[in-house]
Scaffold this motif. Structure first.
Motif, mmCIF file in Angstrom:
data_model
loop_
_atom_site.group_PDB
_atom_site.id
_atom_site.type_symbol
_atom_site.label_atom_id
_atom_site.label_comp_id
_atom_site.label_asym_id
_atom_site.label_seq_id
_atom_site.Cartn_x
_atom_site.Cartn_y
_atom_site.Cartn_z
ATOM 1 N N UNK A 1 29.663 -15.653 6.770
ATOM 2 C CA UNK A 1 28.444 -15.484 7.558
ATOM 3 C C UNK A 1 27.201 -15.764 6.706
ATOM 4 N N UNK A 2 27.222 -15.336 5.448
ATOM 5 C CA UNK A 2 26.102 -15.619 4.546
ATOM 6 C C UNK A 2 25.882 -17.125 4.417
ATOM 7 N N UNK A 3 26.959 -17.892 4.309
ATOM 8 C CA UNK A 3 26.862 -19.342 4.124
ATOM 9 C C UNK A 3 26.099 -19.996 5.282
ATOM 10 N N UNK A 4 26.184 -19.380 6.453
ATOM 11 C CA UNK A 4 25.492 -19.902 7.633
ATOM 12 C C UNK A 4 24.055 -19.403 7.744
ATOM 13 N N UNK A 5 23.737 -18.290 7.075
ATOM 14 C CA UNK A 5 22.459 -17.637 7.371
ATOM 15 C C UNK A 5 21.580 -17.304 6.164
ATOM 16 N N UNK A 6 22.143 -17.242 4.961
ATOM 17 C CA UNK A 6 21.373 -16.773 3.805
ATOM 18 C C UNK A 6 21.325 -17.794 2.683
ATOM 19 N N UNK A 7 20.161 -17.923 2.079
ATOM 20 C CA UNK A 7 20.038 -18.679 0.844
ATOM 21 C C UNK A 7 20.790 -17.904 -0.249
ATOM 22 N N UNK A 8 21.506 -18.582 -1.138
ATOM 23 C CA UNK A 8 22.261 -17.868 -2.181
ATOM 24 C C UNK A 8 21.393 -16.960 -3.068
ATOM 25 N N UNK A 9 20.111 -17.262 -3.188
ATOM 26 C CA UNK A 9 19.215 -16.455 -4.026
ATOM 27 C C UNK A 9 18.360 -15.485 -3.213
ATOM 28 N N UNK A 10 18.801 -15.161 -2.000
ATOM 29 C CA UNK A 10 18.018 -14.291 -1.130
ATOM 30 C C UNK A 10 17.772 -12.930 -1.774
ATOM 31 N N UNK A 11 16.678 -12.322 -1.354
ATOM 32 C CA UNK A 11 16.365 -10.959 -1.787
ATOM 33 C C UNK A 11 16.327 -10.054 -0.562
ATOM 34 N N UNK A 12 16.844 -8.849 -0.745
ATOM 35 C CA UNK A 12 16.873 -7.849 0.314
ATOM 36 C C UNK A 12 16.219 -6.591 -0.232
ATOM 37 N N UNK A 13 15.334 -5.991 0.568
ATOM 38 C CA UNK A 13 14.672 -4.746 0.183
ATOM 39 C C UNK A 13 14.637 -3.803 1.372
ATOM 40 N N UNK A 14 14.836 -2.520 1.099
ATOM 41 C CA UNK A 14 14.594 -1.474 2.090
ATOM 42 C C UNK A 14 14.192 -0.217 1.321
ATOM 43 N N UNK A 15 13.913 0.892 2.002
ATOM 44 C CA UNK A 15 13.456 2.086 1.276
ATOM 45 C C UNK A 15 14.441 2.606 0.229
ATOM 46 N N UNK A 16 15.708 2.199 0.298
ATOM 47 C CA UNK A 16 16.722 2.744 -0.598
ATOM 48 C C UNK A 16 17.260 1.754 -1.616
ATOM 49 N N UNK A 17 16.943 0.467 -1.483
ATOM 50 C CA UNK A 17 17.571 -0.514 -2.368
ATOM 51 C C UNK A 17 16.760 -1.796 -2.451
#
Length: 118
Positions: free
Chosen positions: A27-43
């Motif tokens: 699913x990542x291969x279809x939707x996310x850049x390999x160097x994506x960044x994710x942020x939320x209040x906990x991580x």
């Protein structure tokens, strides 16, 4: 609404429910850049491996946990989504908002979630 970005967002959202790393990576291969960044209040994560580890930790706390998009709007390679967090029995256990940024190929390069942290 940009339907391709909406499809990208829903594919990314589905990765939170995927049971294995292999399913997530497909699913990542279809939707996310390999160097994506994710942020939320906990991580804060960088790349697919760190994001997968965070998703696995989420599933330890909320077995079967996943997300359902309530609203989605987009312009200029950016999106804003409101969502419900559901448990493994499809009961709503939380809600929040996420901001996404997309590259020229329409893949997410940054996802930022906002919700009330426990």
């Amino acid at each position: 609404m940009n339907h391709s970005l909406n499809l990208t967002w829903e594919t990314y959202t589905a990765s939170w429910k995927a049971a294995t790393a292999a399913e997530k990576y497909a699913l990542f291969a279809q939707s996310l850049d390999p160097q994506c960044v994710y942020n939320d209040p906990q991580a804060a994560t960088h790349g697919w491996q760190e994001l997968t580890a965070y998703m696995d930790a989420f599933h330890q706390q909320v077995p079967g946990g996943h997300f359902q998009t309530k609203t989605f709007s987009t312009h200029h390679q950016q999106s804003l989504a409101t969502w419900n967090m559901l448990d493994g029995k499809d009961q709503v256990i939380g809600e929040g908002t996420s901001y996404g940024q997309y590259n020229g190929d329409g893949k997410l390069v940054a996802m930022t979630g906002f919700f009330a942290a426990a």
